[in-house]
Design a protein around this motif. Structure first.
Motif, mmCIF file in Angstrom:
data_model
loop_
_atom_site.group_PDB
_atom_site.id
_atom_site.type_symbol
_atom_site.label_atom_id
_atom_site.label_comp_id
_atom_site.label_asym_id
_atom_site.label_seq_id
_atom_site.Cartn_x
_atom_site.Cartn_y
_atom_site.Cartn_z
ATOM 1 N N ASP A 29 38.714 32.419 60.995
ATOM 2 C CA ASP A 29 38.634 33.529 60.895
ATOM 3 C C ASP A 29 38.997 34.588 59.573
ATOM 4 O O ASP A 29 38.797 34.897 59.304
ATOM 5 C CB ASP A 29 38.467 34.279 62.323
ATOM 6 N N VAL A 30 40.082 34.685 59.817
ATOM 7 C CA VAL A 30 41.690 34.866 58.734
ATOM 8 C C VAL A 30 41.226 34.184 57.845
ATOM 9 O O VAL A 30 41.439 34.882 56.790
ATOM 10 C CB VAL A 30 42.884 34.873 59.874
ATOM 11 N N ASP A 31 40.943 33.074 57.663
ATOM 12 C CA ASP A 31 40.814 32.408 56.691
ATOM 13 C C ASP A 31 39.815 32.573 56.315
ATOM 14 O O ASP A 31 39.420 33.042 54.042
ATOM 15 C CB ASP A 31 40.576 30.713 56.667
ATOM 16 N N GLU A 32 38.873 32.596 56.679
ATOM 17 C CA GLU A 32 37.401 33.080 55.682
ATOM 18 C C GLU A 32 37.157 35.012 55.070
ATOM 19 O O GLU A 32 37.070 35.145 54.399
ATOM 20 C CB GLU A 32 35.942 33.258 56.556
ATOM 21 N N GLU A 33 38.028 35.718 56.619
ATOM 22 C CA GLU A 33 37.865 37.154 55.700
ATOM 23 C C GLU A 33 38.516 36.860 54.684
ATOM 24 O O GLU A 33 39.065 37.997 53.377
ATOM 25 C CB GLU A 33 38.413 37.325 57.036
ATOM 26 N N ARG A 34 39.684 36.059 54.396
ATOM 27 C CA ARG A 34 40.762 36.084 53.038
ATOM 28 C C ARG A 34 40.366 35.880 51.814
ATOM 29 O O ARG A 34 40.329 36.241 50.694
ATOM 30 C CB ARG A 34 41.637 35.403 53.111
ATOM 31 N N LEU A 35 39.160 34.925 52.472
ATOM 32 C CA LEU A 35 38.287 34.775 51.237
ATOM 33 C C LEU A 35 37.330 35.484 50.019
ATOM 34 O O LEU A 35 37.024 35.484 49.658
ATOM 35 C CB LEU A 35 37.163 32.486 51.446
ATOM 36 N N CYS A 36 36.502 35.893 51.746
ATOM 37 C CA CYS A 36 35.681 37.088 51.636
ATOM 38 C C CYS A 36 36.369 38.398 50.458
ATOM 39 O O CYS A 36 36.061 38.800 49.877
ATOM 40 C CB CYS A 36 35.370 37.566 53.267
ATOM 41 N N LEU A 37 37.953 38.570 51.509
ATOM 42 C CA LEU A 37 38.689 39.403 50.518
ATOM 43 C C LEU A 37 38.955 39.273 48.556
ATOM 44 O O LEU A 37 38.442 39.870 48.124
ATOM 45 C CB LEU A 37 39.654 39.890 51.237
ATOM 46 N N GLN A 38 38.825 38.035 49.018
ATOM 47 C CA GLN A 38 39.608 37.854 47.150
ATOM 48 C C GLN A 38 37.932 37.378 46.552
ATOM 49 O O GLN A 38 37.739 38.284 45.232
ATOM 50 C CB GLN A 38 39.551 36.040 47.293
ATOM 51 N N ARG A 39 37.254 37.163 47.147
ATOM 52 C CA ARG A 39 35.530 37.603 46.296
ATOM 53 C C ARG A 39 35.036 38.559 45.954
ATOM 54 O O ARG A 39 34.739 38.742 44.653
ATOM 55 C CB ARG A 39 34.473 37.316 46.881
ATOM 56 N N LEU A 40 35.748 39.600 47.053
ATOM 57 C CA LEU A 40 35.645 41.155 46.783
ATOM 58 C C LEU A 40 36.044 41.503 46.044
ATOM 59 O O LEU A 40 35.478 42.455 44.322
ATOM 60 C CB LEU A 40 34.942 41.696 48.229
ATOM 61 N N ARG A 41 37.292 41.877 45.858
ATOM 62 C CA ARG A 41 38.177 41.839 45.109
ATOM 63 C C ARG A 41 38.026 41.284 44.001
ATOM 64 O O ARG A 41 38.305 41.954 42.736
ATOM 65 C CB ARG A 41 39.773 41.721 44.784
ATOM 66 N N GLU A 42 37.225 40.639 43.430
ATOM 67 C CA GLU A 42 37.499 39.736 42.729
ATOM 68 C C GLU A 42 35.631 40.525 41.588
ATOM 69 O O GLU A 42 35.736 40.279 40.631
ATOM 70 C CB GLU A 42 36.719 37.905 42.134
ATOM 71 N N ARG A 43 34.959 40.400 42.767
ATOM 72 C CA ARG A 43 33.795 41.298 41.925
ATOM 73 C C ARG A 43 33.890 42.517 41.164
ATOM 74 O O ARG A 43 33.518 43.080 40.345
ATOM 75 C CB ARG A 43 32.436 41.187 43.103
ATOM 76 N N LEU A 44 34.864 42.833 42.868
ATOM 77 C CA LEU A 44 35.289 44.510 42.026
ATOM 78 C C LEU A 44 35.980 44.676 40.771
ATOM 79 O O LEU A 44 35.839 45.586 40.224
ATOM 80 C CB LEU A 44 36.590 44.789 43.000
ATOM 81 N N THR A 45 36.784 43.810 40.743
ATOM 82 C CA THR A 45 37.246 44.229 38.800
ATOM 83 C C THR A 45 36.376 43.476 38.280
ATOM 84 O O THR A 45 36.456 44.002 36.659
ATOM 85 C CB THR A 45 38.570 42.947 39.045
#
Length: 429
Positions: A157-173
């Protein structure tokens, strides 16, 4: 910890129902179950935010696992390790014993270890005649074995959340970059539109994000920025379609605008339309002290064009606040004016009003002029509001203001030179 064994803590440490429930849960181990201890420890490190343990506590747990003789945690090999604090400190890279005790307590509170205290509180093992360990007192690793599936799921779950955060940060950038470059292109090309409002919306959306946002906060910010990016893109697309219209001179439609030439024409109209500009006094002390800004009255034919070199020659101080300490285009002048505006104490509403009345380019020029006369102004914000009011009444000209600054600088430089020339030479004794 052998199956069926429930122990109470030694000394003054009290027994709690939480300790009892954790010991009972640790006894629910499937027969012949075994787990690789280092794979389990890796899952623990990943799931650390969900477990509420620190990296230092995990370092102590790593040292405890190194005392377990097998790579596979299994009930048949025993689950109790019994190192002394001295040996544990050595395996924990010299960590102080007081710190080790504190982190051991944190691991026990998190339900990752169980104390199995001896009658005298010491850690030791008693061997059978065959040489195998019969009874051991120390720290039981049974909770790790019992919770191995739970820890693996937490790590996933933590790994999935980390990947989700990474994708969201990329979209935000990407959204932030697209909006910034779209607005910059629109300003540089002189497109019609409330581009300053888009920039303010972007800053507001980013400003609402905390320092370490979670998935929900990032998702909301990304959705808002994607909507804003679509609005900016649609407005730019309308500008593009507008610029592709026919160039037939019989039609009344306008062509692609030229920001610089348009601003020059506007200034010429303002100068010709208001001849009594210099005779009117400023309503406050700041305006009377800085009346030289509006004292020039020149005809349209004698006014030089409004250009960036003219602005920088009249207002050289603004270059110190540009990106990398220079101003080489109008966009960098706009960025420098944002910095100077807050430094001078000009409110955001006053600056926004100036931008809406004068436009981004001329508002940034006014900020540069205020910076040049900052020592003479008691309230730069009030002065900017008065200039904005005059601009709304078509009683403000930017070019004469810059020429006045150039003339003042020339007089000051000449006076400084005369003082240095007339200064008597020191006599030698």
């Amino acid at each position: 910890m052998e199956s069926g064994s429930v122990t109470t803590p030694f000394g003054r440490r009290s027994m709690t129902l939480a300790m009892l429930s954790r010991q009972v849960a640790s006894q629910q181990i499937v027969a012949n179950k075994s787990v690789d201890k280092w794979k389990l420890f890796r899952n623990l490190c990943i799931a650390k935010p969900r477990l509420g343990v620190t990296d230092r506590a995990l370092a102590v747990l790593n040292a405890l696992l190194s005392f377990y003789p097998k790579n596979e945690l299994a009930e048949e090999h025993g689950l109790v390790v019994f190192p002394s604090n001295v040996q544990l400190s050595i395996r924990a890279h010299g960590m102080a014993e007081q710190t080790i005790r504190r982190h051991l307590a944190a691991l026990i509170a998190a339900g990752l270890l169980i104390r199995k205290d001896s009658p005298n509180g010491k850690r030791y093992a008693r061997k059978r005649r065959s040489g195998e360990i019969g009874e051991a007192y120390g720290f039981s690793l049974a909770p790790l074995l019992a919770r191995s599936e739970e820890l693996e799921k937490l790590a996933a779950d933590v790994d999935e959340e980390r990947l989700c955060l990474q994708r969201l940060r990329e979209r935000l950038t990407l959204c932030r970059r697209d909006i910034t470059k779209f607005v910059t292109a629109a300003v540089d090309e002189g497109c019609d539109g409330d581009w300053l409002n888009f920039r303010f919306q972007l800053s507001a959306a980013l400003g609402r994000l905390p320092r370490v946002p979670d998935v929900k906060q990032l998702s909301e910010a990304v959705a808002e920025l994607e909507r804003l990016r679509q609005e900016v893109f649609n407005q730019l697309k309308r500008q593009q379609n507008f610029g592709k219209q026919s160039g037939n001179p019989n039609q009344t439609e306008r062509h692609i605008q030229n920001t610089e030439s348009e601003s020059i024409n506007e200034e010429a109209v303002v100068v010709c339309a208001n001849e009594e500009r210099a005779s009117q006094a400023m309503p406050n002390r700041d305006l009377s002290r800085s009346s030289a800004f509006l004292s020039e009255r020149q005809s349209e034919s004698t006014l030089p064009p409004l250009s960036l070199p003219l602005v920088l020659q009249a207002c050289p101080r603004i270059t110190d606040y540009g990106p990398h300490g220079r101003v080489s285009n109008w966009q960098e002048l706009l960025s420098a004016s944002h910095v100077v505006q807050s430094m001078l104490g000009v409110s955001a509403s006053a600056y926004r009003d100036a931008c809406s009345v004068l436009g981004l380019q001329q508002a940034s020029i006014l900020i540069a002029c205020l910076l040049e006369r900052a020592e003479e102004l008691i309230s730069p914000g009030g002065y900017l509001r008065e200039l904005t009011r005059r601009a709304a009444q078509q009683r403000l000209a930017i070019v004469p203001m810059l020429l006045t600054l150039l003339k003042t600088k020339s007089h000051e430089a000449h006076r400084t030179h005369q003082i240095s020339v007339n200064k008597p030479m020191p006599t030698l004794c």
